[in-house]
Design a protein around this motif. Structure first.
Motif, short mmCIF file in Angstrom:
data_model
loop_
_atom_site.label_atom_id
_atom_site.label_comp_id
_atom_site.label_asym_id
_atom_site.label_seq_id
_atom_site.Cartn_x
_atom_site.Cartn_y
_atom_site.Cartn_z
N CYS A 68 0.82 -1.21 0.00
CA CYS A 68 0.00 0.00 0.00
C CYS A 68 0.85 1.26 0.00
O CYS A 68 2.08 1.20 -0.02
CB CYS A 68 -0.93 0.00 1.22
SG CYS A 68 -0.08 0.13 2.81
N LEU A 69 0.17 2.39 0.05
CA LEU A 69 0.74 3.73 0.20
C LEU A 69 1.89 3.99 -0.77
O LEU A 69 1.75 3.76 -1.96
CB LEU A 69 1.11 3.97 1.66
CG LEU A 69 -0.09 3.93 2.62
CD1 LEU A 69 0.37 3.97 4.07
CD2 LEU A 69 -1.06 5.05 2.33
N LEU A 70 3.02 4.49 -0.29
CA LEU A 70 4.10 4.88 -1.20
C LEU A 70 4.72 3.69 -1.92
O LEU A 70 5.18 3.83 -3.06
CB LEU A 70 5.16 5.68 -0.46
CG LEU A 70 4.72 7.09 -0.02
CD1 LEU A 70 5.84 7.80 0.71
CD2 LEU A 70 4.24 7.91 -1.21
N TYR A 144 -3.42 9.66 4.17
CA TYR A 144 -2.26 9.62 5.08
C TYR A 144 -1.24 10.73 4.76
O TYR A 144 -0.08 10.62 5.15
CB TYR A 144 -1.57 8.25 5.00
CG TYR A 144 -2.29 7.18 5.76
CD1 TYR A 144 -2.09 7.01 7.12
CD2 TYR A 144 -3.15 6.30 5.11
CE1 TYR A 144 -2.74 6.01 7.83
CE2 TYR A 144 -3.81 5.31 5.81
CZ TYR A 144 -3.61 5.17 7.16
OH TYR A 144 -4.26 4.18 7.86
N ARG A 145 -1.65 11.78 4.09
CA ARG A 145 -0.72 12.82 3.65
C ARG A 145 0.04 13.48 4.80
O ARG A 145 1.18 13.91 4.62
CB ARG A 145 -1.43 13.86 2.79
CG ARG A 145 -2.45 14.70 3.53
CD ARG A 145 -3.29 15.53 2.55
NE ARG A 145 -4.31 16.30 3.24
CZ ARG A 145 -5.49 15.82 3.61
NH1 ARG A 145 -5.80 14.56 3.36
NH2 ARG A 145 -6.36 16.59 4.22
N ASN A 146 -0.56 13.57 5.97
CA ASN A 146 0.16 14.19 7.11
C ASN A 146 1.27 13.29 7.63
O ASN A 146 2.29 13.78 8.10
CB ASN A 146 -0.81 14.55 8.23
CG ASN A 146 -1.76 15.68 7.82
OD1 ASN A 146 -1.42 16.49 6.98
ND2 ASN A 146 -2.94 15.69 8.41
N VAL A 154 1.26 15.27 -2.98
CA VAL A 154 1.06 16.11 -4.17
C VAL A 154 1.72 15.46 -5.39
O VAL A 154 1.14 15.45 -6.49
CB VAL A 154 1.62 17.54 -3.93
CG1 VAL A 154 1.66 18.33 -5.22
CG2 VAL A 154 0.77 18.25 -2.89
N GLU A 155 2.92 14.91 -5.22
CA GLU A 155 3.60 14.25 -6.34
C GLU A 155 2.77 13.07 -6.85
O GLU A 155 2.62 12.88 -8.06
CB GLU A 155 4.98 13.76 -5.91
CG GLU A 155 5.70 13.04 -7.04
CD GLU A 155 7.00 12.35 -6.62
OE1 GLU A 155 7.82 12.09 -7.51
OE2 GLU A 155 7.18 12.07 -5.41
N VAL A 184 -10.24 14.64 -2.03
CA VAL A 184 -9.79 14.16 -3.34
C VAL A 184 -10.24 15.13 -4.43
O VAL A 184 -9.45 15.49 -5.31
CB VAL A 184 -10.30 12.73 -3.61
CG1 VAL A 184 -9.99 12.30 -5.03
CG2 VAL A 184 -9.68 11.75 -2.61
N ARG A 185 -11.48 15.61 -4.34
CA ARG A 185 -11.99 16.55 -5.34
C ARG A 185 -11.16 17.84 -5.35
O ARG A 185 -10.82 18.36 -6.40
CB ARG A 185 -13.46 16.87 -5.08
CG ARG A 185 -14.01 17.87 -6.13
CD ARG A 185 -15.48 18.15 -5.97
NE ARG A 185 -16.21 17.06 -6.60
CZ ARG A 185 -17.20 16.39 -6.04
NH1 ARG A 185 -17.59 16.70 -4.83
NH2 ARG A 185 -17.82 15.42 -6.68
#
Length: 192
Positions: A68-70, A144-146, A154-155, A184-185
């Protein structure tokens, strides 16, 4: 000795038994240095002839593992982050497995809807692992951006918007099911 499993990095005891290996024969393979015991259910094939891939290992430590994730974002080419650990999702009420020294695995406990949505199975020469699809990966990274870092999120969304196989309808459906449609929007509108 394991001719039909030479391209498999981790082999379950069940696969070995299906191939006709008794517990005695498996023990002899360990003693001869052909296999290394990972746990009660899995062995590492020390005569593996393929390209080592860290994505193959998590299933040996928990069969419920989903990349998952990155780690998933890197798989889809959505992130240029350097992979120093494998991000793995497990269902929330799962006992945390003991993480190996190599590869470094970071476990995330996902709620049932987040865990079940968007998973797919990859089979590379008998090396089977689960990973979330591209749209689910984007939703999770934004959620989970924080923890992961705003720049990394953003990337991922920027690269997703430029990806030729993107599916915005699926992305928004997932965002709705995961209750993050507004976030997301906002990201999508900024990048369109």
């Amino acid at each position: 000795m394991l001719d039909n499993r030479r391209k498999q990095q981790f082999i379950s005891i069940q696969d070995l038994k299906d191939d006709g290996y008794s517990n005695y024969k498996v023990r002899k393979l360990v003693e001869s240095g052909t296999l290394a015991k990972v746990n009660k259910r899995y062995y590492e094939n020390l005569e593996y002839i393929g390209e080592p891939n860290d994505y193959y290992a998590p299933i040996a430590y928990s069969e419920k593992s989903i990349i998952c994730l990155l780690s998933a974002a890197i798989y889809y080419g959505l992130s240029s982050e350097r992979l120093f650990q494998i991000d793995v999702a497990l269902p929330r009420r799962t006992r945390m497995p003991e993480a190996p020294e190599w590869p470094a695995i970071k476990y995330y406990l996902f709620s049932e809807p987040r865990y079940e949505l968007g998973k797919k199975t990859v089979n590379e020469n008998g090396n089977i692992y689960q990973i979330y699809d591209m749209e689910k990966t984007v939703c999770d990274v934004l959620f989970y951006r924080n923890k992961l870092g705003f720049e990394a999120a953003v990337e991922v969304i920027r690269n997703y918007m430029q990806h030729k196989e993107r599916n915005l309808n699926r992305l928004m459906t997932y965002a709705d099911k995961l209750r993050e449609k507004t976030v997301v929007r906002q990201f999508v509108e900024v990048l369109v």
